[in-house]
Design an enzyme around this catalytic site. Structure first.
Site, mmCIF file in Angstrom:
data_model
loop_
_atom_site.group_PDB
_atom_site.id
_atom_site.type_symbol
_atom_site.label_atom_id
_atom_site.label_comp_id
_atom_site.label_asym_id
_atom_site.label_seq_id
_atom_site.Cartn_x
_atom_site.Cartn_y
_atom_site.Cartn_z
ATOM 1 N N ASP A 1 40.390 -43.750 39.333
ATOM 2 C CA ASP A 1 39.611 -42.605 39.258
ATOM 3 C C ASP A 1 38.181 -43.102 39.106
ATOM 4 O OD1 ASP A 1 41.851 -40.964 39.844
ATOM 5 O OD2 ASP A 1 42.243 -40.740 37.706
HETATM 6 N N1 URA Z 1 46.231 -43.060 37.189
HETATM 7 C C1 URA Z 1 45.267 -42.101 37.018
HETATM 8 O O1 URA Z 1 45.687 -41.157 36.552
HETATM 9 N N2 URA Z 1 44.328 -42.596 37.231
HETATM 10 C C2 URA Z 1 43.865 -43.605 37.744
HETATM 11 O O2 URA Z 1 42.670 -44.208 38.032
HETATM 12 C C3 URA Z 1 44.865 -44.554 38.106
HETATM 13 C C4 URA Z 1 46.209 -44.469 37.917
#
Ligand code: URA
Length: 242
Positions: A101
């Site tokens: 993310d």
């Molecule tokens: N899980 C999440 O919620 N975000 C990420 O960036 C990676 C795994």
């Protein structure tokens, strides 16, 4: 050896479907000979031309990036935000293997090798991904067990996970939790914690398979060695046949 249409597509000349059309139209030559049927495979030393122009074949490249916060895990962002590909100096058309993310930091692999990317992201290959989550609240044993067993997110139960409480801070009312998963559903870790009643405040991926962020600072990257690439391929194949 790779399929001719794939090689043409990977060189950026056309999409895979368009490359098939180019072949069928007789516009492609391999080592000076016209190829008009699909299914022909070519190796690294074969010379491929399209409309008489030789295509340049890209070497496979593999990078390990310590992704900083505030960077998107794509090769192009419609909103012109900085992408993970912008952080790496190369002319190869690389892209991230899976996603972290915008606000997640940590280990991200990038490559132009489609097979490698698929292999690492496919849950059946069970490549461990280790995350460190700072969550609001003091996590209890019941929530830890639920996360380990699998919780329902978006109507699907997650696979078994390993969960360890690393630290709890009563003063700030936060916990640091290590969670190991091998799936990669959208926002998986955040949603898993949410499903047991905890909000993730910070998330970092510390490890993928045997790869760690050792010797890297946020924003820095390094190339994977051929040995590491082979080891990852071996790891995935081994898991598949177990
Ligand atoms: N899980 C999440 O919620 N975000 C990420 O960036 C990676 C795994």
């Amino acid at each position: 050896m790779e399929r001719l249409q794939k090689v043409i597509a990977e060189a950026g000349v056309a999409s895979r479907r368009k490359a098939e059309e180019l072949i069928l139209e007789g516009r492609v030559q391999v080592n000076g000979k016209e190829v008009k049927e699909l299914g022909v495979k070519v190796g690294g030393s074969d010379i491929v031309t399209v409309d008489g122009k030789q295509i340049t074949r890209e070497e496979k490249e593999y990078y390990l990036l310590y992704k900083p916060r505030g960077v998107v895990s794509t090769s192009h962002d419609e909103r012109y935000r900085k992408t993970v590909v912008d952080l790496i100096e190369t002319n190869a058309r690389i892209y991230p293997v899976g996603r972290l993310d915008y606000d997640t930091t940590g280990l991200l692999l990038l490559t132009n090798d489609g097979k490698f990317s698929q292999m690492l992201t496919h849950p059946k290959n069970e490549i461990d991904k280790v995350y460190i989550a700072k969550i609001r609240g003091i996590i209890d044993g019941k929530a830890i067990h639920a996360l380990e067993d699998g919780v329902e997110i978006d109507g699907i139960k997650t696979a078994k996970a390993k969960v360890k409480l690393r630290k709890k801070d009563l003063q700030t009312n936060t916990s640091i939790v290590e969670i190991t998963i091998h799936e990669g559903k959208n926002h998986q870790v955040k949603k898993m914690f949410e499903s047991v009643g905890y909000e993730v405040l910070k998330l970092k991926r510390e490890r993928v398979g045997f790869l760690t962020l050792e010797n890297l600072q946020s924003g820095e990257y390094r190339k994977l060695s051929p040995k590491e690439v082979k080891k990852l391929y071996d790891l995935a194949t081994l898991k598949k046949t177990k």
